[in-house]
Design a protein around this motif. Structure first.
Motif, PDB file in Angstrom:
ATOM      1  N   PRO A  65       0.838  -1.197   0.000  1.00 47.54           N
ATOM      2  CA  PRO A  65       0.000   0.000   0.000  1.00 47.54           C
ATOM      3  C   PRO A  65       0.873   1.247   0.000  1.00 47.54           C
ATOM      4  CG  PRO A  65      -0.038  -1.062   2.150  1.00 47.54           C
ATOM      5  CD  PRO A  65       0.732  -1.947   1.217  1.00 47.54           C
ATOM      6  N   GLN A  66       0.432   2.266  -0.675  1.00 46.85           N
ATOM      7  CA  GLN A  66       1.187   3.510  -0.772  1.00 46.85           C
ATOM      8  C   GLN A  66       0.702   4.471   0.311  1.00 46.85           C
ATOM      9  OE1 GLN A  66       3.727   4.161  -2.839  1.00 46.85           O
ATOM     10  NE2 GLN A  66       3.608   2.072  -3.600  1.00 46.85           N
ATOM     11  N   VAL A  67       1.243   4.309   1.515  1.00 43.65           N
ATOM     12  CA  VAL A  67       0.908   5.191   2.615  1.00 43.65           C
ATOM     13  C   VAL A  67       2.131   6.043   2.878  1.00 43.65           C
ATOM     14  CG1 VAL A  67       0.238   5.345   5.033  1.00 43.65           C
ATOM     15  CG2 VAL A  67      -0.617   3.479   3.616  1.00 43.65           C
ATOM     16  N   SER A  68       2.012   7.334   2.690  1.00 45.73           N
ATOM     17  CA  SER A  68       3.170   8.195   2.923  1.00 45.73           C
ATOM     18  C   SER A  68       2.736   9.412   3.719  1.00 45.73           C
ATOM     19  CB  SER A  68       3.810   8.614   1.602  1.00 45.73           C
ATOM     20  OG  SER A  68       2.889   9.317   0.817  1.00 45.73           O
ATOM     21  N   ALA A  69       3.158   9.435   4.956  1.00 43.94           N
ATOM     22  CA  ALA A  69       2.900  10.590   5.791  1.00 43.94           C
ATOM     23  C   ALA A  69       3.991  11.617   5.497  1.00 43.94           C
ATOM     24  CB  ALA A  69       2.944  10.191   7.263  1.00 43.94           C
ATOM     25  N   PRO A  70       3.654  12.875   5.472  1.00 46.14           N
ATOM     26  CA  PRO A  70       4.678  13.876   5.192  1.00 46.14           C
ATOM     27  C   PRO A  70       5.724  13.892   6.305  1.00 46.14           C
ATOM     28  CG  PRO A  70       2.620  14.929   5.829  1.00 46.14           C
ATOM     29  CD  PRO A  70       2.345  13.465   5.700  1.00 46.14           C
ATOM     30  N   GLU A  71       6.974  13.940   5.914  1.00 44.11           N
ATOM     31  CA  GLU A  71       8.090  13.984   6.865  1.00 44.11           C
ATOM     32  C   GLU A  71       8.228  15.425   7.334  1.00 44.11           C
ATOM     33  OE1 GLU A  71      11.247  12.897   9.196  1.00 44.11           O
ATOM     34  OE2 GLU A  71      10.088  11.512   7.995  1.00 44.11           O
ATOM     35  N   THR A  72       7.924  15.659   8.610  1.00 43.23           N
ATOM     36  CA  THR A  72       8.003  17.019   9.121  1.00 43.23           C
ATOM     37  C   THR A  72       9.265  17.255   9.935  1.00 43.23           C
ATOM     38  OG1 THR A  72       6.718  16.412  11.071  1.00 43.23           O
ATOM     39  CG2 THR A  72       5.493  17.298   9.189  1.00 43.23           C
ATOM     40  N   ALA A  73       9.904  16.182  10.397  1.00 38.62           N
ATOM     41  CA  ALA A  73      11.101  16.333  11.221  1.00 38.62           C
ATOM     42  C   ALA A  73      12.271  16.804  10.368  1.00 38.62           C
ATOM     43  CB  ALA A  73      11.448  15.016  11.907  1.00 38.62           C
ATOM     44  N   ALA A  74      13.028  17.748  10.904  1.00 46.97           N
ATOM     45  CA  ALA A  74      14.228  18.251  10.238  1.00 46.97           C
ATOM     46  C   ALA A  74      15.410  17.398  10.664  1.00 46.97           C
ATOM     47  CB  ALA A  74      14.460  19.710  10.625  1.00 46.97           C
ATOM     48  N   SER A  75      16.227  16.995   9.702  1.00 42.23           N
ATOM     49  CA  SER A  75      17.422  16.203   9.991  1.00 42.23           C
ATOM     50  C   SER A  75      18.575  17.128  10.335  1.00 42.23           C
ATOM     51  CB  SER A  75      17.809  15.359   8.783  1.00 42.23           C
ATOM     52  OG  SER A  75      16.819  14.424   8.490  1.00 42.23           O
ATOM     53  N   VAL A  76      19.305  16.781  11.385  1.00 45.43           N
ATOM     54  CA  VAL A  76      20.539  17.491  11.722  1.00 45.43           C
ATOM     55  C   VAL A  76      21.672  16.674  11.134  1.00 45.43           C
ATOM     56  CG1 VAL A  76      22.034  18.312  13.575  1.00 45.43           C
ATOM     57  CG2 VAL A  76      19.554  18.424  13.839  1.00 45.43           C
ATOM     58  N   LYS A  77      22.447  17.278  10.230  1.00 45.68           N
ATOM     59  CA  LYS A  77      23.525  16.573   9.546  1.00 45.68           C
ATOM     60  C   LYS A  77      24.870  17.159   9.921  1.00 45.68           C
ATOM     61  CE  LYS A  77      20.602  15.139   5.790  1.00 45.68           C
ATOM     62  NZ  LYS A  77      20.501  14.816   4.399  1.00 45.68           N
ATOM     63  N   THR A  78      25.881  16.303   9.898  1.00 45.10           N
ATOM     64  CA  THR A  78      27.220  16.735  10.280  1.00 45.10           C
ATOM     65  C   THR A  78      27.855  17.587   9.188  1.00 45.10           C
ATOM     66  OG1 THR A  78      28.098  14.640   9.463  1.00 45.10           O
ATOM     67  CG2 THR A  78      27.642  14.789  11.820  1.00 45.10           C
ATOM     68  N   PRO A  79      28.538  18.687   9.579  1.00 44.58           N
ATOM     69  CA  PRO A  79      29.162  19.564   8.599  1.00 44.58           C
ATOM     70  C   PRO A  79      30.568  19.124   8.202  1.00 44.58           C
ATOM     71  CG  PRO A  79      29.412  20.504  10.769  1.00 44.58           C
ATOM     72  CD  PRO A  79      28.587  19.243  10.925  1.00 44.58           C
ATOM     73  N   TYR A  80      31.067  18.066   8.834  1.00 48.24           N
ATOM     74  CA  TYR A  80      32.441  17.609   8.625  1.00 48.24           C
ATOM     75  C   TYR A  80      32.493  16.158   9.074  1.00 48.24           C
ATOM     76  CZ  TYR A  80      37.402  18.732   7.937  1.00 48.24           C
ATOM     77  OH  TYR A  80      38.684  18.792   7.461  1.00 48.24           O
ATOM     78  N   PHE A  81      33.663  15.578   9.157  1.00 40.61           N
ATOM     79  CA  PHE A  81      33.778  14.230   9.682  1.00 40.61           C
ATOM     80  C   PHE A  81      34.545  14.279  10.998  1.00 40.61           C
ATOM     81  CE2 PHE A  81      37.588  14.853   7.224  1.00 40.61           C
ATOM     82  CZ  PHE A  81      38.581  14.240   7.955  1.00 40.61           C
ATOM     83  N   GLY A  82      34.346  13.271  11.832  1.00 42.21           N
ATOM     84  CA  GLY A  82      35.046  13.208  13.108  1.00 42.21           C
ATOM     85  C   GLY A  82      34.329  12.279  14.062  1.00 42.21           C
ATOM     86  N   LEU A  83      34.848  12.216  15.286  1.00 43.45           N
ATOM     87  CA  LEU A  83      34.221  11.404  16.331  1.00 43.45           C
ATOM     88  C   LEU A  83      33.071  12.207  16.929  1.00 43.45           C
ATOM     89  CD1 LEU A  83      37.344   9.874  18.102  1.00 43.45           C
ATOM     90  CD2 LEU A  83      35.721   8.726  16.607  1.00 43.45           C
ATOM     91  N   LEU A  84      31.915  11.593  16.999  1.00 48.88           N
ATOM     92  CA  LEU A  84      30.695  12.269  17.430  1.00 48.88           C
ATOM     93  C   LEU A  84      30.553  12.250  18.942  1.00 48.88           C
ATOM     94  CD1 LEU A  84      27.955  13.560  16.648  1.00 48.88           C
ATOM     95  CD2 LEU A  84      27.046  11.229  16.499  1.00 48.88           C
ATOM     96  N   SER A  85      30.195  13.400  19.496  1.00 49.05           N
ATOM     97  CA  SER A  85      29.921  13.518  20.925  1.00 49.05           C
ATOM     98  C   SER A  85      28.698  14.398  21.121  1.00 49.05           C
ATOM     99  CB  SER A  85      31.116  14.136  21.656  1.00 49.05           C
ATOM    100  OG  SER A  85      30.800  14.354  23.013  1.00 49.05           O
ATOM    101  N   TYR A  86      27.803  13.968  22.007  1.00 46.10           N
ATOM    102  CA  TYR A  86      26.612  14.759  22.316  1.00 46.10           C
ATOM    103  C   TYR A  86      26.787  15.573  23.590  1.00 46.10           C
ATOM    104  CZ  TYR A  86      24.244  12.048  18.722  1.00 46.10           C
ATOM    105  OH  TYR A  86      23.896  11.476  17.529  1.00 46.10           O
ATOM    106  N   THR A  87      27.981  15.515  24.185  1.00 48.36           N
ATOM    107  CA  THR A  87      28.255  16.282  25.401  1.00 48.36           C
ATOM    108  C   THR A  87      29.544  17.071  25.228  1.00 48.36           C
ATOM    109  OG1 THR A  87      29.475  14.453  26.387  1.00 48.36           O
ATOM    110  CG2 THR A  87      27.142  14.608  26.939  1.00 48.36           C
TER     111      THR A  87
END
Length: 153
Positions: A65-87
């Motif tokens: 079935p073709q059920v597609s809810a609109p994606e409203t969430a904005a993706s946060v993408k990395t501007p570079y490469f490196g080790l990721l930390s949330y703190t």
């Protein structure tokens, strides 16, 4: 990038094919395709790897079935490469845990590359709804690390 990365063998010792293979593996993990190293004497090492292609599977219109809810969430993408930390390295609380409200251009994570720390900024005002990348992993440019549900207008 300047300096000698602790993850890479020294430039002068990169004569062993195993060292080059290790560097190539790091490139693939970081989502990069090329790396060029040079020294003051003019020696250069250029490594190019191909990234695995993602498979795209198409379903026939009658099979699903073709059920597609609109994606409203904005993706946060990395501007570079490196080790990721949330703190922050000097704090214990995360920048933006799930459920927190953020403003556009708030720092929501850090990418660490040797001693350099690159901030990852929220792209919209809203609430953090999902963390999609694990802290401590090596991420490449453009990796989606979290989703933000935009604030109602």
């Amino acid at each position: 990038m300047t300096g000698t990365s602790s993850l890479l063998p020294s430039f002068d010792s990169v004569s062993d094919p195993d060292d080059i293979g290790k560097i190539a593996d790091l490139l693939v993990k970081a989502g990069l395709e090329t790396l060029e190293l040079s020294n003051q004497e003019g020696s250069r090492l250029f490594i190019k790897v191909s990234q695995p292609q993602s498979c795209q599977h198409e379903q026939s219109p009658s099979s699903a079935p073709q059920v597609s809810a609109p994606e409203t969430a904005a993706s946060v993408k990395t501007p570079y490469f490196g080790l990721l930390s949330y703190t922050h390295p000097l704090r214990e609380e995360p920048f933006a845990p799930v459920g927190s409200r953020v403003q556009k251009d708030d720092v929501v994570a850090l990418l660490t590359l040797e001693t350099l720390q690159i901030p990852v900024l929220a792209g919209a005002d809203g609430e953090v709804t999902e963390i999609t990348a694990q802290a401590g992993t090596l991420v490449g440019f453009g990796t989606t690390i979290m989703k933000i549900e935009p604030a109602s207008a």
